[in-house]
Write an enzyme that holds these catalytic residues in place. Sequence first.
Site, PDB file in Angstrom:
ATOM      1  CD  GLU A 264      -2.724   1.596   0.407  1.00 54.57           C
ATOM      2  OE1 GLU A 264      -3.285   2.709   0.460  1.00 54.57           O
ATOM      3  OE2 GLU A 264      -2.970   0.753  -0.469  1.00 54.57           O
TER       4      GLU A 264
ATOM      5  CG  HIS B  81      -0.855   2.009  -5.164  1.00 57.18           C
ATOM      6  ND1 HIS B  81      -0.689   2.096  -6.535  1.00 57.18           N
ATOM      7  CD2 HIS B  81      -2.129   2.417  -4.920  1.00 57.18           C
ATOM      8  CE1 HIS B  81      -1.798   2.533  -7.090  1.00 57.18           C
ATOM      9  NE2 HIS B  81      -2.680   2.744  -6.142  1.00 57.18           N
TER      10      HIS B  81
ATOM     11  CG  HIS C 267      -9.367   3.957  -7.673  1.00 58.55           C
ATOM     12  ND1 HIS C 267      -9.061   5.198  -7.162  1.00 58.55           N
ATOM     13  CD2 HIS C 267      -8.199   3.275  -7.701  1.00 58.55           C
ATOM     14  CE1 HIS C 267      -7.762   5.264  -6.898  1.00 58.55           C
ATOM     15  NE2 HIS C 267      -7.222   4.101  -7.206  1.00 58.55           N
TER      16      HIS C 267
ATOM     17  CG  HIS D  74     -16.656  -8.884 -16.759  1.00 59.13           C
ATOM     18  ND1 HIS D  74     -16.397  -7.664 -17.356  1.00 59.13           N
ATOM     19  CD2 HIS D  74     -15.473  -9.573 -16.788  1.00 59.13           C
ATOM     20  CE1 HIS D  74     -15.129  -7.614 -17.726  1.00 59.13           C
ATOM     21  NE2 HIS D  74     -14.550  -8.759 -17.391  1.00 59.13           N
TER      22      HIS D  74
ATOM     23  CG  HIS E  21      -8.077  -9.904 -17.027  1.00 55.69           C
ATOM     24  ND1 HIS E  21      -8.454 -10.524 -18.200  1.00 55.69           N
ATOM     25  CD2 HIS E  21      -9.214  -9.342 -16.522  1.00 55.69           C
ATOM     26  CE1 HIS E  21      -9.755 -10.344 -18.399  1.00 55.69           C
ATOM     27  NE2 HIS E  21     -10.233  -9.623 -17.407  1.00 55.69           N
TER      28      HIS E  21
END
Length: 279
Positions: A43, A46, A108, A196, A258
């Site tokens: 975290e 990032h 986001h 999806h 992906h």
Amino acid sequence: MLLVLLMGAVVTKTDSGDGCGNSWPLCYGELLPTQPKLETIIEVSHRYVSAWLGILVIILAIWAWKRDPHRKEVKILAGSAVFFIVLQGLLGAAAVIWSQSSAVLASHFGFSLVSFASVLLLALLSFEKREDPFVARVSEAFKKNLYWLFAYLYAVVYTGALVRHTGSSMGCGPEFPSCSGTIADLGSQASIHLLHRIAAIVLLIWIIYSWYHARKHYKEQKALNKGLQFAALFVLLQGISGAMIVLSNLNLFVALSHGLIISFLFGTLSFVALIVYRK
């Protein structure tokens, strides 16, 4: 930009979003937490890389405005790059300080992609030659088709992010293409995952049709054909990597690929939309 997108995916895939608790911009009140756990390291890394990227994007935007003050698309892309990277940063902070719904968290990644595409297009335009501009002359009908395709891709990206943030990656069970989950309930993990899948299949067919149409009617438009050719390749790879996520039982590296491929696809169709928009 790609590095930050991948790091964001790692944060989500490893459930490291709470690695600093509800403390922001510091981590547990410290710049560098002492004796951090793995999720805290992920975290914090990032956050700092994203902050540095934000500074770089602002510098790039100012530079682009000064370098090409008369090109409207450069001004739009520069403003878009800054606006959306700031917006996704604020959303990330809000998600840490206050718990957010899965729908908000899904946006986001979408905002990050818009900022990424804006920077990518600015980079491409900076290498554009005046005697060979990035322009494709097509009919108004096909131009609208490509605009709607790009908008639909963004919706598919959102459904994919929703799968991730609702924990629905295995909503249809460990098999593919069948779905063994309960899809009667619209809010179930199986229904979100199946939505999806269906949206992705429609996207695949639409992109391949657009590529075929361009090859048939606009052979002379090399940039358009090359862009749609790469879009067809990326959407195929995206489908394969999506299936492999299920078959590999959420392998982290497959899941990251992906996210990487969808970034390539989004950037490619952004370029296609730009060249048919320009006069």
